[in-house]
Design a protein around this motif. Structure first.
Motif, PDB file in Angstrom:
ATOM      1  N   GLN A  57       0.832  -1.200   0.000  1.00  0.00           N
ATOM      2  CA  GLN A  57       0.000   0.000   0.000  1.00  0.00           C
ATOM      3  C   GLN A  57       0.873   1.260   0.000  1.00  0.00           C
ATOM      4  O   GLN A  57       0.578   2.232  -0.699  1.00  0.00           O
ATOM      5  N   VAL A  58       1.941   1.227   0.799  1.00  0.00           N
ATOM      6  CA  VAL A  58       2.860   2.373   0.858  1.00  0.00           C
ATOM      7  C   VAL A  58       3.493   2.594  -0.516  1.00  0.00           C
ATOM      8  O   VAL A  58       3.545   3.718  -1.023  1.00  0.00           O
ATOM      9  N   GLN A  59       3.949   1.507  -1.145  1.00  0.00           N
ATOM     10  CA  GLN A  59       4.609   1.621  -2.441  1.00  0.00           C
ATOM     11  C   GLN A  59       3.660   2.128  -3.508  1.00  0.00           C
ATOM     12  O   GLN A  59       4.014   2.983  -4.334  1.00  0.00           O
ATOM     13  N   ARG A  60       2.416   1.616  -3.508  1.00  0.00           N
ATOM     14  CA  ARG A  60       1.417   2.078  -4.490  1.00  0.00           C
ATOM     15  C   ARG A  60       1.104   3.558  -4.296  1.00  0.00           C
ATOM     16  O   ARG A  60       0.955   4.310  -5.255  1.00  0.00           O
ATOM     17  N   TYR A  61       1.023   3.971  -3.036  1.00  0.00           N
ATOM     18  CA  TYR A  61       0.718   5.370  -2.728  1.00  0.00           C
ATOM     19  C   TYR A  61       1.828   6.290  -3.251  1.00  0.00           C
ATOM     20  O   TYR A  61       1.564   7.292  -3.911  1.00  0.00           O
ATOM     21  N   LEU A  62       3.084   5.914  -2.956  1.00  0.00           N
ATOM     22  CA  LEU A  62       4.207   6.750  -3.387  1.00  0.00           C
ATOM     23  C   LEU A  62       4.390   6.732  -4.894  1.00  0.00           C
ATOM     24  O   LEU A  62       4.855   7.713  -5.482  1.00  0.00           O
ATOM     25  N   SER A  63       4.001   5.633  -5.535  1.00  0.00           N
ATOM     26  CA  SER A  63       4.188   5.534  -6.986  1.00  0.00           C
ATOM     27  C   SER A  63       3.209   6.408  -7.766  1.00  0.00           C
ATOM     28  O   SER A  63       3.304   6.510  -8.981  1.00  0.00           O
ATOM     29  N   ARG A  64       2.270   7.035  -7.059  1.00  0.00           N
ATOM     30  CA  ARG A  64       1.384   7.980  -7.734  1.00  0.00           C
ATOM     31  C   ARG A  64       2.160   9.207  -8.218  1.00  0.00           C
ATOM     32  O   ARG A  64       1.695   9.941  -9.083  1.00  0.00           O
ATOM     33  N   ILE A  65       3.322   9.443  -7.623  1.00  0.00           N
ATOM     34  CA  ILE A  65       4.227  10.489  -8.108  1.00  0.00           C
ATOM     35  C   ILE A  65       5.306   9.787  -8.915  1.00  0.00           C
ATOM     36  O   ILE A  65       6.110   9.037  -8.375  1.00  0.00           O
ATOM     37  N   SER A  66       5.354  10.036 -10.200  1.00  0.00           N
ATOM     38  CA  SER A  66       6.280   9.307 -11.068  1.00  0.00           C
ATOM     39  C   SER A  66       7.722   9.756 -10.867  1.00  0.00           C
ATOM     40  O   SER A  66       7.984  10.877 -10.404  1.00  0.00           O
ATOM     41  N   GLY A  67       8.646   8.876 -11.241  1.00  0.00           N
ATOM     42  CA  GLY A  67      10.073   9.204 -11.175  1.00  0.00           C
ATOM     43  C   GLY A  67      10.433  10.431 -11.994  1.00  0.00           C
ATOM     44  O   GLY A  67      11.151  11.317 -11.513  1.00  0.00           O
ATOM     45  N   PRO A  68       9.942  10.541 -13.248  1.00  0.00           N
ATOM     46  CA  PRO A  68      10.259  11.734 -14.044  1.00  0.00           C
ATOM     47  C   PRO A  68       9.768  13.040 -13.413  1.00  0.00           C
ATOM     48  O   PRO A  68      10.424  14.068 -13.535  1.00  0.00           O
ATOM     49  N   LEU A  69       8.625  12.995 -12.726  1.00  0.00           N
ATOM     50  CA  LEU A  69       8.149  14.213 -12.058  1.00  0.00           C
ATOM     51  C   LEU A  69       9.023  14.517 -10.843  1.00  0.00           C
ATOM     52  O   LEU A  69       9.409  15.668 -10.618  1.00  0.00           O
ATOM     53  N   LEU A  70       9.357  13.486 -10.046  1.00  0.00           N
ATOM     54  CA  LEU A  70      10.231  13.692  -8.888  1.00  0.00           C
ATOM     55  C   LEU A  70      11.584  14.254  -9.302  1.00  0.00           C
ATOM     56  O   LEU A  70      12.175  15.069  -8.592  1.00  0.00           O
ATOM     57  N   ASP A  71      12.078  13.799 -10.440  1.00  0.00           N
ATOM     58  CA  ASP A  71      13.357  14.285 -10.962  1.00  0.00           C
ATOM     59  C   ASP A  71      13.370  15.795 -11.115  1.00  0.00           C
ATOM     60  O   ASP A  71      14.416  16.432 -11.011  1.00  0.00           O
ATOM     61  N   ARG A  72      12.220  16.366 -11.391  1.00  0.00           N
ATOM     62  CA  ARG A  72      12.122  17.804 -11.669  1.00  0.00           C
ATOM     63  C   ARG A  72      11.855  18.633 -10.413  1.00  0.00           C
ATOM     64  O   ARG A  72      11.725  19.846 -10.493  1.00  0.00           O
ATOM     65  N   ILE A  73      11.750  17.977  -9.267  1.00  0.00           N
ATOM     66  CA  ILE A  73      11.551  18.688  -8.002  1.00  0.00           C
ATOM     67  C   ILE A  73      12.905  18.781  -7.304  1.00  0.00           C
ATOM     68  O   ILE A  73      13.488  17.763  -6.921  1.00  0.00           O
TER      69      ILE A  73
END
Length: 199
Positions: A57-73
């Motif tokens: 559940q934790v992993q699914r929740y965090l995966s709602r923010i994609s890696g490419p979007l996180l890269d830009r933060i």
């Protein structure tokens, strides 16, 4: 899907709207400030309250923010609740006016640095060429950065953003060059790049 749309303006500082007969380009320079819980129940990594979510559940929740979007933060920081002892600590903290003065001085320094580069007025807007000129770490800093890149499997985009943040930290301290301590702090702000955050 709405969050994913932010990827283009975060990277390019403009947004393109395409329709059947025409395409319009709008300026979209902005600062994104966002927050999220660490899991559906909100208590993952909490110092005193247990999390009732399963690892899946934790992993699914965090995966709602994609890696490419996180890269830009540029900065991702995990905030844990303060214990009562720290909240009730009567020692005075650094006044906001002092912090503001330091920020104003750093911004003036950046404006002077990029005076000969039209359209660029702060570290966040540096191109790769300007990064090589103004944000080149020393040998110790490069070794530290290499270790972080390998251990965290960071992307080239994350590499550039770490250098920009480190350059800003150095400016806030009035340092003409980026020191390993500045890089270490900038790497520390990549909280969601660390596998342990959701582990």
């Amino acid at each position: 899907s709405v969050l994913e749309v932010l990827r283009q303006p975060l990277e390019d500082r403009h947004i393109t709207v395409s329709r059947a007969r025409y395409t319009v380009d709008y300026p979209a320079g902005f600062m994104l400030v966002a927050s999220m819980n660490p899991c559906p129940c909100g208590y993952h990594n909490h110092p005193t309250r247990p999390c009732v979510c399963t690892p899946g559940q934790v992993q699914r929740y965090l995966s709602r923010i994609s890696g490419p979007l996180l890269d830009r933060i540029d900065m991702q920081v995990e905030i844990t609740p303060l214990p009562f002892e720290k909240m009730s600590d009567a020692r005075p903290s650094e006044p906001s006016a002092v912090i503001r003065e330091r920020v104003v001085c750093a911004r003036q320094l950046q404006e002077e640095r990029f005076a000969a580069h039209p359209g660029i007025h702060c570290n966040a807007r540096m191109t790769s060429r300007l990064l090589a000129r103004y944000a080149r770490p020393d040998e110790a800093g490069l070794r530290l950065l290499q270790t972080a890149m390998e251990r965290l499997s960071l992307s080239a985009r994350a590499y550039d953003r770490i250098l920009k943040v480190a350059r800003t930290i150095a400016d806030l301290e009035g340092s003409p060059s980026i020191l390993p301590s500045h890089l270490a702090e900038a790497i520390g702000y990549r909280g969601l790049d660390r596998a342990g955050w959701a582990g």
